[in-house]
Design a protein around this motif. Structure first.
Motif, PDB file in Angstrom:
ATOM      1  N   ARG A  15     -10.037  -4.141  11.676  1.00  0.00           N
ATOM      2  CA  ARG A  15      -8.849  -4.930  11.346  1.00  0.00           C
ATOM      3  C   ARG A  15      -8.691  -5.081   9.829  1.00  0.00           C
ATOM      4  NH1 ARG A  15      -6.360  -7.671  15.516  1.00  0.00           N
ATOM      5  NH2 ARG A  15      -7.570  -7.962  17.456  1.00  0.00           N
ATOM      6  N   GLU A  16      -9.811  -5.232   9.153  1.00  0.00           N
ATOM      7  CA  GLU A  16      -9.771  -5.437   7.707  1.00  0.00           C
ATOM      8  C   GLU A  16      -9.404  -4.159   6.964  1.00  0.00           C
ATOM      9  OE1 GLU A  16     -12.773  -6.710   4.039  1.00  0.00           O
ATOM     10  OE2 GLU A  16     -13.480  -6.761   6.106  1.00  0.00           O
ATOM     11  N   THR A  17     -10.008  -3.043   7.340  1.00  0.00           N
ATOM     12  CA  THR A  17      -9.781  -1.794   6.606  1.00  0.00           C
ATOM     13  C   THR A  17      -8.555  -1.033   7.076  1.00  0.00           C
ATOM     14  OG1 THR A  17     -11.187  -0.503   8.102  1.00  0.00           O
ATOM     15  CG2 THR A  17     -12.260  -1.585   6.234  1.00  0.00           C
ATOM     16  N   ARG A  18      -8.199  -1.198   8.361  1.00  0.00           N
ATOM     17  CA  ARG A  18      -7.046  -0.535   8.981  1.00  0.00           C
ATOM     18  C   ARG A  18      -7.200   0.975   9.095  1.00  0.00           C
ATOM     19  NH1 ARG A  18      -2.886  -4.316   9.200  1.00  0.00           N
ATOM     20  NH2 ARG A  18      -3.156  -6.094   7.801  1.00  0.00           N
ATOM     21  N   ILE A 160      -5.461   1.216  18.265  1.00  0.00           N
ATOM     22  CA  ILE A 160      -5.647   2.078  17.105  1.00  0.00           C
ATOM     23  C   ILE A 160      -4.860   3.351  17.371  1.00  0.00           C
ATOM     24  CG2 ILE A 160      -7.318   3.376  15.725  1.00  0.00           C
ATOM     25  CD1 ILE A 160      -9.441   1.322  16.685  1.00  0.00           C
ATOM     26  N   THR A 171       1.996   3.606   7.844  1.00  0.00           N
ATOM     27  CA  THR A 171       2.599   2.279   7.667  1.00  0.00           C
ATOM     28  C   THR A 171       3.434   1.877   8.875  1.00  0.00           C
ATOM     29  OG1 THR A 171       2.615   2.474   5.252  1.00  0.00           O
ATOM     30  CG2 THR A 171       4.138   0.900   6.229  1.00  0.00           C
ATOM     31  N   TRP A 174       1.159   0.539  11.544  1.00  0.00           N
ATOM     32  CA  TRP A 174       0.686  -0.811  11.226  1.00  0.00           C
ATOM     33  C   TRP A 174       1.788  -1.834  11.469  1.00  0.00           C
ATOM     34  CZ3 TRP A 174      -1.213   1.523   6.025  1.00  0.00           C
ATOM     35  CH2 TRP A 174      -2.469   2.121   6.214  1.00  0.00           C
ATOM     36  N   ILE A 179      -3.874  -2.119  14.842  1.00  0.00           N
ATOM     37  CA  ILE A 179      -4.838  -2.735  13.932  1.00  0.00           C
ATOM     38  C   ILE A 179      -5.374  -1.710  12.948  1.00  0.00           C
ATOM     39  CG2 ILE A 179      -5.491  -4.477  15.631  1.00  0.00           C
ATOM     40  CD1 ILE A 179      -8.181  -2.916  15.948  1.00  0.00           C
ATOM     41  N   ALA A 180      -5.224  -0.433  13.277  1.00  0.00           N
ATOM     42  CA  ALA A 180      -5.706   0.637  12.403  1.00  0.00           C
ATOM     43  C   ALA A 180      -5.085   1.946  12.842  1.00  0.00           C
ATOM     44  CB  ALA A 180      -7.234   0.737  12.455  1.00  0.00           C
ATOM     45  N   ALA A 211      -3.505   1.459   2.631  1.00  0.00           N
ATOM     46  CA  ALA A 211      -3.925   0.342   3.476  1.00  0.00           C
ATOM     47  C   ALA A 211      -4.039  -0.942   2.669  1.00  0.00           C
ATOM     48  CB  ALA A 211      -5.252   0.667   4.150  1.00  0.00           C
ATOM     49  N   ALA A 215      -1.858  -4.366   3.205  1.00  0.00           N
ATOM     50  CA  ALA A 215      -2.498  -5.669   3.392  1.00  0.00           C
ATOM     51  C   ALA A 215      -1.961  -6.682   2.399  1.00  0.00           C
ATOM     52  CB  ALA A 215      -4.008  -5.524   3.239  1.00  0.00           C
TER      53      ALA A 215
END
Length: 224
Positions: A15-18, A160, A171, A174, A179-180, A211, A215
C-alpha cells in the motif's frame, strides 16, 4: 538473512510503495541481478517467476543479498510443491496467476500470497482461500474502468493490477482503487534474460518517482 514478512506487513508495504516488480526471463542469474537492481532503485517487493530457469536459485541469491527493507517472492506459483520449494529457497511471498492450490497451501503455512483472479467470483474465492490480496490479471482486458466496477461490490478486497500496465497506465489504476500495480515487461524489458540493466534502472526510477508523486498528490487532496 532474517527478514520476516507477514501478510499484514506485506499488505502495508505494498500500500505504501504502490509497486510490485515481476521478473520473468530466460536466465536465473540475470533475473537475480535484475531483481536486485530494481531494489537498488527503490522497489521493495520483487517476485521472480518460476517459469524462469533456475528460479529457486535466483530467489535464494536475492534473499541472501537484498537490502533489509526489501523482499523477494515467487511468481507463477501453482502447486503445493511449488510453495514448499519457494519457502525452502527463502522466498518471502507467493504470487499466483489463477485460483491455484498454492493459495490455500501458502495460507496454511502462514506465507503471504497475492492470488490471481479476474472475475468477481474468482476475486471472492481467492480471499476465501486465504489470499492476502487479489492480483487482478490480466488487468488490461478491462482496464481501470473494470477495476473500479469490480471494487464496488468488494470495497474491502485489496486489488493489485497486473498485466499490460506501463508508466502511462499506472496512475489510472491507482485512481481506480488499486493498492498497487505489478510491473513485468514494461519495467524489466529483457533484463531478466541478460539484457542491459541501465535502461531498466531508468524505468525503475520513473515508476518510483511516479508512485511518490501520486502519493503526494493524493495526500494533498485528502487534506483539502
Amino acid at each position: 538473512m532474517e527478514n520476516t514478512l507477514t501478510a499484514g506487513s506485506l499488505l502495508a508495504g505494498i500500500r505504501e510503495t504502490r509497486l510490485v516488480a515481476i521478473v520473468r526471463g530466460t536466465d536465473g542469474t540475470a533475473a537475480a541481478k535484475a531483481a536486485l537492481a530494481a531494489m537498488e532503485e527503490g522497489f521493495r517487493f520483487v517476485e521472480i517467476a518460476l517459469t524462469t530457469p533456475n528460479a529457486f536459485e535466483a530467489i535464494s541469491a536475492v534473499r541472501a543479498t537484498a537490502p533489509a527493507d526489501c523482499f523477494v517472492g515467487a511468481g507463477t506459483v501453482l502447486t503445493a510443491q511449488d510453495v514448499d520449494r519457494v519457502a525452502e529457497a527463502g522466498g518471502q511471498f507467493m504470487v499466483t496467476p489463477s485460483l491455484a492450490e498454492s493459495i490455500a497451501e501458502s495460507a496454511r503455512l502462514g506465507l503471504p500470497v497475492l492470488a490471481g483472479a479476474l472475475t468477481p467470483s474468482e476475486a471472492y474465492e481467492a480471499m476465501n482461500r486465504g489470499a492476502t490480496a487479489v492480483k487482478l490479471f490480466p488487468a488490461s482486458i478491462g482496464g481501470p474502468g473494470y477495476l473500479k466496477a469490480l471494487r464496488d461490490p468488494f470495497p474491502g478486497i485489496p486489488f493489485i493490477a497486473v498485466g499490460g500496465v506501463g508508466l502511462r497506465e499506472a496512475t489510472a489504476y491507482w485512481e481506480a482503487g488499486a493498492i498497487a500495480v505489478g510491473l513485468g515487461g514494461p519495467l524489466f524489458g529483457d533484463a531478466g534474460s541478460g539484457g542491459d540493466l541501465a535502461p531498466m534502472r531508468d524505468r525503475a526510477r520513473g515508476f518510483v518517482d511516479l508512485a511518490a508523486e501520486f502519493a503526494r498528490r493524493s495526500g494533498a487532496e485528502i487534506l483539502r
